[in-house]
Design a protein around this motif. Structure first.
Motif: not given
Length: 411
Positions: A131-134, A175-185, A306-312, A198-204
């Motif tokens: 499972v890849d957690v986005i 796998t996940a975008l962040s440490e926080q999402y790994v902890g959740w899983a 925005r205030p309260g945003a949940t993105q990691t 964790v495998f961060y969202p990467a740039a080419d």
């Protein structure tokens, strides 16, 4: 090795847009000699349009794409969207058994429906799945509620939470975008220990360098060139950016000019809000080459949530850093902490345009430190956010999941 990747929302080669996570992973796996199939739906979440009128398959970039017809929708929060997820999951459940079984499956979460369909398919055949957690559905929606009603939200979302827990108790690994999402899983999988990374969202970075090669460097004098590149939608607080621009425009010689690239449902309203400001320019949608040149011409970038945003950790981080753009960020969590720790930008209080203005004035006043930040930004992007390195590592993790003798998922 036969590998399936399942995603409801990410781009595919025929979309002609920036590759994201699953295209990067598909390329990496195909480059390592594996037979890769990327399963998705005909409906493209980002454009809210169907790519094809019917089920479609094609080969591209060394792997196979299978797009299944499902329902469309126009609003992100709507019953129609959830019906679309249910229909895509139903189509997967019908179509996957018709193919030769894979050695491993990677499924993107969200949505829950499609990952549950993958879990059911794999459990019946002894196929490991990752499972890849986005986004941590359904918890992300509960977290957006006012504190006074979150307990009600948790109660109403309990069936979805049970479904998520069952997915992670059956998954081989995460796998996940962040440490926080790994902890959740891992909390959902408990008491079972699940392998996770964790495998961060990467740039080419290689593609960026090629496209930006002809761009002259930004001038060292003059107003700070502040770049925003992304969707013009409600998730991003461009109102704060425009109000900051208005405040800085009243300075004796504005400290910054703002270059806003992208399109979306809020564009017309934002343009009206910025009317009369000489230090704000809306550039519209840019193709990959034009976007690379814009990023290369900037001095600093803004990640305005925005205030309260949940993105990691978001895709914007390493796209900006790869372009040597220090990031001024409103997120307080993992991404904000990373920016401060690595010395590749600064933070401001979400929604506080005066605080953003103060941060930008400080950066404009110390161009030497800004240059050092830019150098650190590029080094950090190369070490932690380069697509070839990140998705190569993710491909290795998937190979490990398929290896005989690794931990079996719970049926």
């Amino acid at each position: 090795m036969r590998v399936w990747l399942v995603t409801a929302a990410e781009p595919i080669p025929s979309d002609g847009v920036r590759p994201m996570r699953f295209m990067g992973l598909a390329r990496a796996l195909a480059g390592r000699g594996h037979e890769v199939t990327l399963w998705t739906q005909t409906f493209f979440h980002h454009t809210k349009r169907h790519r094809f009128p019917a089920d479609t398959e094609y080969e591209a970039e060394g792997y196979r794409v299978v797009a299944l017809r499902a329902f469309g929708y126009q609003r992100n929060v709507s019953l129609r969207r959830y019906a679309s997820h249910w229909r895509f999951a139903q189509r997967l459940a019908d179509e996957m058994p018709r193919r030769a079984a894979p050695d491993v499956v990677v499924a993107s979460l969200p949505p829950l429906d499609t990952v549950a369909a993958v879990a059911d398919y794999c459990a019946g055949r002894g196929v490991p799945f990752v499972v890849d957690v986005i986004d941590p559905w359904p918890d992300v929606f509960v977290d957006l509620l006012p504190p006074a009603v979150r307990s009600v939200g948790r109660m109403l979302s309990a069936p979805l939470s049970r479904r998520a827990r069952r997915i992670f108790t059956r998954a081989h690994s995460v796998t996940a975008l962040s440490e926080q999402y790994v902890g959740w899983a891992r909390r959902l999988a408990a008491p079972r220990e699940v392998a996770a990374r964790v495998f961060y969202p990467a740039a080419d970075i290689e593609a960026f360098d090629r496209l930006a090669a002809a761009q002259a460097p930004a001038p060292e004098a003059g107003p700070l060139r502040v770049v925003y590149a992304g969707a013009l939608g409600r998730a991003y607080d461009l109102d704060c950016v425009i109000d900051c621009a208005r405040l800085l425009a009243s300075d004796d010689g504005p400290a910054a000019c703002f270059l806003i690239a992208g399109d979306g449902p809020e564009r017309e309203r934002l343009e009206r809000r910025a009317a009369g400001l000489g230090n704000v320019e809306f550039l519209g949608w840019l193709d990959a080459a034009a976007l690379a040149r814009l990023l290369a011409s900037g001095d600093v970038s803004v990640a305005c949530y925005r205030p309260g945003a949940t993105q990691t950790v978001t895709y914007k981080l390493f796209e900006y850093l790869a372009a040597r753009l220090p990031v001024v960020c409103s997120l307080e969590g993992e991404m904000g902490a990373m920016i401060r720790r690595e010395g590749v930008g600064a933070s401001y209080r979400a929604g506080d345009f005066a605080d953003l203005a103060q941060v930008l004035r400080k950066l404009a006043a110390d161009r030497d430190e800004l240059g050092r930040m830019a150098s650190r930004a590029r080094r950090f992007a190369e070490a932690s956010g380069d697509a070839r390195r990140v998705y190569g590592g993710m491909a290795g993790f998937v190979e490990e999941a398929a290896r005989p003798g690794t931990e079996e998922a719970v049926a």
